[in-house]
Design a protein around this motif. Structure first.
Motif: not given
Length: 341
Positions: A127-130, A132-134, A136-137, A165
């Motif tokens: 799931n690309k959106n899920e 992406l949220t991780l 940037s950690d 990304n």
């Protein structure tokens, strides 16, 4: 601008690697009194620590320069080295998409690195959106993606999306790529400086006992892998076994064709067995099936000395079937039909 030094652990950056006796002499003949070896015997000398002949042969077959190839004692050693090089124990994190190969989690635990596990969707895709949220950690340094994936048998569509990304290292494990029509990402290591592609001689090349894993990546990462690895990580007999196999490409192609043909045959014949509820597509040398009672069927097959992989704890009521020889596959299908009867 990608800078590998910002990702490598400080102690690894400052590490003075062990220099073996063979590091200091590149010739093949001479009076060797440098390594405290026994002068008698056929296996008395230490092997080439950088496997130069083997890498040259792999370079010819895989169309990757020798300076972009690293060899490990199985892919498991390379996975462990990635944790050692890039992840500070107790601080940094790694991420993988599950269900997948279990050694990513084991190596993370051994190295005291938190492993974030993100579940694949119902089609075993990211799931690309899920994701992406991780990404940037700041403490996330490593991502492992198995494609074709074990145990789901499919290729992952969003691999390049993740690479593009994420500012850390992406390890793409292509252990089963030989059985797929998809192009290997080993041809894109120049395009992606944060990419490490793993392959192996254990599957399609039939050398599981020799333990030869392969990493394709840029020369900067190769230098760190060489810096941290044990000096003689692949034995001389295993290097010779690998060279012999790589010199028999026709045999490799012949045996691979048999396995792919048998896989397609099994995918059809499994449809006629009533205890099987679902058969997943496969781009590997194994097939994942959902059954009525995974534990019961597994035990019934084991009692007949037919050993498969019970994945019930990972994917409910699922079994993983390796594609064997035609005779082995026929025996498995007969046993499953008899259990159904």
């Amino acid at each position: 601008m990608f800078n590998i030094n910002t990702l490598v652990r400080p102690n690894i950056l400052n590490l003075e690697p062990y220099s073996s006796a063979r590091d200091e002499f590149s010739g093949s003949e001479g009076i060797f009194l440098d390594a405290n070896e026994n002068p008698f015997g056929t296996l008395n000398r230490y092997p080439d620590p950088f496997q130069k002949q083997l890498k040259q042969k792999l370079s010819e077959i895989k169309s990757v320069a020798t300076e972009n190839i690293f060899l490990g004692n199985g892919s498991d050693e390379i996975i462990d080295l990635c944790f050692r090089i890039f992840c500070e124990p107790g601080k940094d994190k790694a991420l993988t998409f599950v269900p997948t190969y279990g050694m990513y989690e084991v190596s993370a635990a051994i190295n005291n690195v938190e492993l974030i596990k993100v579940y694949l969707d119902e089609n075993f895709q990211i799931n690309k959106n899920e994701a992406l949220t991780l990404l940037s950690d700041a403490n996330l340094k490593l991502i492992f993606i198995c494609s074709p994936n074990n145990p789901t048998a499919n290729c992952i569509d969003a691999v390049e999306f993740i690479i593009q990304n994420f500012k850390g290292i992406v390890v793409v494990d292509e252990a089963y790529i030989d059985f797929s029509d998809k192009e290997s990402l080993s041809q894109k290591i120049d395009q992606y400086p944060n990419l490490i592609v793993l392959q192996t001689l254990s599957k399609a090349w039939g050398l599981a006992a020799a333990r030869v894993g392969i990493a394709f990546t840029n020369s900067a990462i190769i230098n760190f892998l060489n810096k941290v690895k044990p000096p003689y990580n692949i034995s001389a007999p295993n290097q010779q076994a690998a060279l012999q196999a790589l010199n028999e490409v026709d045999r490799y192609e012949y045996e691979k064709a048999i396995l792919i043909r048998e896989r397609e045959k099994m995918l059809l014949e499994l449809q006629n067995i009533c205890l099987i509820k679902k058969i997943y597509p496969s781009e590997t040398n194994f097939i994942l099936i959902e059954v009525t009672d995974a534990d019961g069927i597994y035990n019934a097959l084991t009692s007949q000395n037919i050993i498969i992989r019970n994945r019930n704890k990972v994917i409910r009521n699922c079994l993983r079937l390796t594609v064997g020889s035609p005779e082995e596959n026929a025996a498995l299908l007969t046993a499953l039909q008899n259990i159904s009867a």
